[in-house]
Design a protein around this motif. Structure first.
Motif, PDB file in Angstrom:
ATOM      1  N   ARG A   1       8.987   4.349   6.599  1.00  0.00           N
ATOM      2  CA  ARG A   1       9.833   5.538   6.684  1.00  0.00           C
ATOM      3  C   ARG A   1      10.118   6.117   5.300  1.00  0.00           C
ATOM      4  N   THR A   2      10.401   5.237   4.370  1.00  0.00           N
ATOM      5  CA  THR A   2      10.870   5.681   3.061  1.00  0.00           C
ATOM      6  C   THR A   2       9.774   6.350   2.253  1.00  0.00           C
ATOM      7  N   VAL A   3       8.533   5.860   2.361  1.00  0.00           N
ATOM      8  CA  VAL A   3       7.454   6.528   1.629  1.00  0.00           C
ATOM      9  C   VAL A   3       7.308   7.969   2.106  1.00  0.00           C
ATOM     10  N   CYS A   4       7.529   8.213   3.379  1.00  0.00           N
ATOM     11  CA  CYS A   4       7.451   9.582   3.894  1.00  0.00           C
ATOM     12  C   CYS A   4       8.571  10.449   3.313  1.00  0.00           C
ATOM     13  N   GLU A   5       9.751   9.860   3.100  1.00  0.00           N
ATOM     14  CA  GLU A   5      10.857  10.594   2.478  1.00  0.00           C
ATOM     15  C   GLU A   5      10.543  10.913   1.018  1.00  0.00           C
ATOM     16  N   VAL A   6       9.969   9.951   0.314  1.00  0.00           N
ATOM     17  CA  VAL A   6       9.588  10.172  -1.079  1.00  0.00           C
ATOM     18  C   VAL A   6       8.548  11.285  -1.174  1.00  0.00           C
ATOM     19  N   LEU A   7       7.559  11.250  -0.282  1.00  0.00           N
ATOM     20  CA  LEU A   7       6.518  12.279  -0.299  1.00  0.00           C
ATOM     21  C   LEU A   7       7.086  13.658   0.005  1.00  0.00           C
ATOM     22  N   ASP A   8       8.043  13.713   0.903  1.00  0.00           N
ATOM     23  CA  ASP A   8       8.648  15.001   1.225  1.00  0.00           C
ATOM     24  C   ASP A   8       9.373  15.572   0.006  1.00  0.00           C
ATOM     25  N   ASP A   9      10.116  14.736  -0.711  1.00  0.00           N
ATOM     26  CA  ASP A   9      10.794  15.200  -1.918  1.00  0.00           C
ATOM     27  C   ASP A   9       9.788  15.582  -3.009  1.00  0.00           C
ATOM     28  N   ALA A  10       8.715  14.814  -3.113  1.00  0.00           N
ATOM     29  CA  ALA A  10       7.694  15.126  -4.124  1.00  0.00           C
ATOM     30  C   ALA A  10       7.058  16.486  -3.857  1.00  0.00           C
ATOM     31  N   ILE A  11       6.764  16.761  -2.594  1.00  0.00           N
ATOM     32  CA  ILE A  11       6.215  18.071  -2.231  1.00  0.00           C
ATOM     33  C   ILE A  11       7.210  19.169  -2.563  1.00  0.00           C
TER      34      ILE A  11
ATOM     35  N   GLY B   1       0.811  -1.220   0.000  1.00  0.00           N
ATOM     36  CA  GLY B   1       0.000   0.000   0.000  1.00  0.00           C
ATOM     37  C   GLY B   1       0.837   1.259   0.000  1.00  0.00           C
ATOM     38  N   VAL B   2       1.889   1.306   0.835  1.00  0.00           N
ATOM     39  CA  VAL B   2       2.699   2.531   0.887  1.00  0.00           C
ATOM     40  C   VAL B   2       3.558   2.671  -0.370  1.00  0.00           C
ATOM     41  N   ILE B   3       3.967   1.556  -0.969  1.00  0.00           N
ATOM     42  CA  ILE B   3       4.731   1.638  -2.217  1.00  0.00           C
ATOM     43  C   ILE B   3       3.866   2.261  -3.312  1.00  0.00           C
ATOM     44  N   ALA B   4       2.603   1.882  -3.354  1.00  0.00           N
ATOM     45  CA  ALA B   4       1.691   2.465  -4.344  1.00  0.00           C
ATOM     46  C   ALA B   4       1.622   3.981  -4.189  1.00  0.00           C
ATOM     47  N   THR B   5       1.533   4.452  -2.969  1.00  0.00           N
ATOM     48  CA  THR B   5       1.503   5.889  -2.708  1.00  0.00           C
ATOM     49  C   THR B   5       2.791   6.552  -3.168  1.00  0.00           C
ATOM     50  N   ALA B   6       3.929   5.916  -2.885  1.00  0.00           N
ATOM     51  CA  ALA B   6       5.218   6.475  -3.293  1.00  0.00           C
ATOM     52  C   ALA B   6       5.316   6.573  -4.816  1.00  0.00           C
ATOM     53  N   ILE B   7       4.857   5.546  -5.519  1.00  0.00           N
ATOM     54  CA  ILE B   7       4.907   5.561  -6.991  1.00  0.00           C
ATOM     55  C   ILE B   7       4.048   6.694  -7.544  1.00  0.00           C
ATOM     56  N   ASN B   8       2.839   6.844  -7.031  1.00  0.00           N
ATOM     57  CA  ASN B   8       1.965   7.914  -7.506  1.00  0.00           C
ATOM     58  C   ASN B   8       2.585   9.289  -7.287  1.00  0.00           C
ATOM     59  N   ALA B   9       3.133   9.497  -6.100  1.00  0.00           N
ATOM     60  CA  ALA B   9       3.738  10.797  -5.784  1.00  0.00           C
ATOM     61  C   ALA B   9       4.958  11.053  -6.668  1.00  0.00           C
ATOM     62  N   PHE B  10       5.769  10.026  -6.861  1.00  0.00           N
ATOM     63  CA  PHE B  10       6.953  10.160  -7.710  1.00  0.00           C
ATOM     64  C   PHE B  10       6.567  10.510  -9.140  1.00  0.00           C
ATOM     65  N   GLU B  11       5.574   9.842  -9.686  1.00  0.00           N
ATOM     66  CA  GLU B  11       5.157  10.112 -11.067  1.00  0.00           C
ATOM     67  C   GLU B  11       4.611  11.532 -11.212  1.00  0.00           C
ATOM     68  N   ASP B  12       3.859  11.984 -10.211  1.00  0.00           N
ATOM     69  CA  ASP B  12       3.350  13.360 -10.246  1.00  0.00           C
ATOM     70  C   ASP B  12       4.501  14.361 -10.231  1.00  0.00           C
TER      71      ASP B  12
END
Length: 384
Positions: free
Chosen positions: A327-337, A251-262
């Motif tokens: 932890r890592t999905v939160c790091e990905v989201l921070d970079d995406a923001i 589930g969290v990987i899916a969120t990370a992929i979506n944020a990264f693609e955006d």
């Protein structure tokens, strides 16, 4: 050599899930977070196409599959399904618990309804005074003939307002060993003495799937509502722990992929100083780091699913995967923001919602600290 390439059948299955959700939820379910309404039509469409029953036995209307297929199905639903992903992730452990430990009557009543498009059962374990310390729970039961009288309360119960019943863990106060005192009861939400309050969530005054507090006051249930064996509740909780971790991680990987693609798409579109920001090295560094982290998380998911499917010991792997990916999905989201900048902060961009909602993954289903506490001794044991 381990080959994690998806088979043609798996590829077709994921494409089918994606097409179903894109048809029923063309906006990815984002509108549901504005209205606070659950997309029952989309959930029913998944059920009608047989996707809800993936991983469950044929005799209940399900389709047995390996853990990798289940992981990829949850990842796909999480990418394109918005709030229906919460139902599916909750159903992965709870409905399988019913299939494994439930009586035929319980299976007929709850599992078959779920496979046909009903909600999953909620899981009532955490309490106001005991979260990570599950063995310290205070909700208890006593017998009055063949009737169990349950008193106590549960906290942070996901889908408690949508579920038709809750798997309630209660302790027998006559048993001293707390790990041998727990019993699972299936408690219908309309049972007298059950009261459910929907709790507000960080960033939301309302949300399409609920987090609830559950009050149990002299709730009387028959002995037939025991799920599995009396006093075996804690062991039953651990029995399907791997499935819960698969749901957590995918589930969290899916969120990370979506944020990264955006973020990557925006880096190609946003022009500053006469060129797309994706040409600046500091933005490129963020894009590369996000890609590496997603690749690492996917490799952990593949390995975990493979070890489950080959009956290997996964006690360390589940803890590492839950800790690292949360932890890592939160790091990905921070970079995406950071890449999205203003539009990620002001307005209604989905990455902004991810940023708020996903922080809970480091707490729900086992905190970072508990993952370390439980996993580190197992690693050190290897080197004694």
């Amino acid at each position: 050599m381990v080959d994690f390439t998806l088979t043609d059948e798996q590829e077709l299955l994921m494409e089918g899930i994606k097409e179903c959700l894109e048809r029923e939820l063309p906006d990815g379910g984002e509108s549901c977070y504005k209205t606070g309404e659950f997309p029952w039509k989309a959930w029913q469409a998944l059920a009608d196409n047989g996707f809800v029953g993936l991983g469950l036995p044929e005799e209940v209307g399900g389709t047995p599959c390996d853990m990798l297929t289940l992981a990829m199905a949850n990842l796909t639903i999480s990418r394109y399904g918005g709030p229906v992903a919460c139902f599916y992730s909750m159903g992965i452990p709870t409905m399988y618990d019913l299939c494994e430990f439930g009586t035929q009557e319980q299976i007929d009543k709850y599992v078959k309804d779920y496979v046909q498009g009903g909600p999953p059962l909620a899981l009532g374990i955490s309490e106001p005074g005991t979260g990570s310390d599950v063995a310290g729970m205070q909700t208890s039961y006593v017998w009055d003939g063949d009737t169990a009288v349950i008193n106590g309360g549960k906290h942070y119960t996901t889908c408690g307002a949508e579920a038709k019943a809750i798997i309630v863990m209660a302790r027998d106060p006559q048993v001293e060993n707390l790990h041998q005192a727990g019993t699972m009861f299936i408690v219908d939400v309309d049972t007298p003495g059950v009261r459910i309050n929907k709790l507000p969530k960080m960033g939301h005054t309302d949300q399409p799937t609920s987090i609830c507090e559950v009050f149990l006051s002299d709730v009387r249930v028959d002995r037939s509502t025991i799920l599995g064996v009396e006093h075996n509740g804690f062991m039953q909780t651990m029995a399907n722990f791997a499935r819960e971790r698969i749901a957590n991680v995918s589930g969290v990987i899916a969120t990370a992929i979506n944020a990264f693609e955006d973020a990557a798409a925006y880096a190609n579109q946003r022009v500053q100083f006469g060129q797309p920001i994706g040409r600046f090295q500091l933005i490129q560094e963020k894009i590369v780091n996000m890609a590496i982290k997603i690749d690492n998380m996917m490799n952990m998911l593949y390995k975990l699913a493979w070890k489950i499917d080959t009956n290997q010991n996964i006690r360390i792997d589940t803890g590492l995967a839950k800790l690292y990916c949360s932890r890592t999905v939160c790091e990905v989201l921070d970079d995406a923001i950071q890449v999205l900048a203003g539009i990620g902060i002001v307005g209604e961009h989905r990455v902004a919602r991810y940023y708020i909602d996903t922080r809970a993954c480091r707490i729900a289903g086992g905190t970072d600290e508990v993952m370390i506490f439980n996993t580190a001794p197992q690693i050190l044991k290897r080197y004694r």
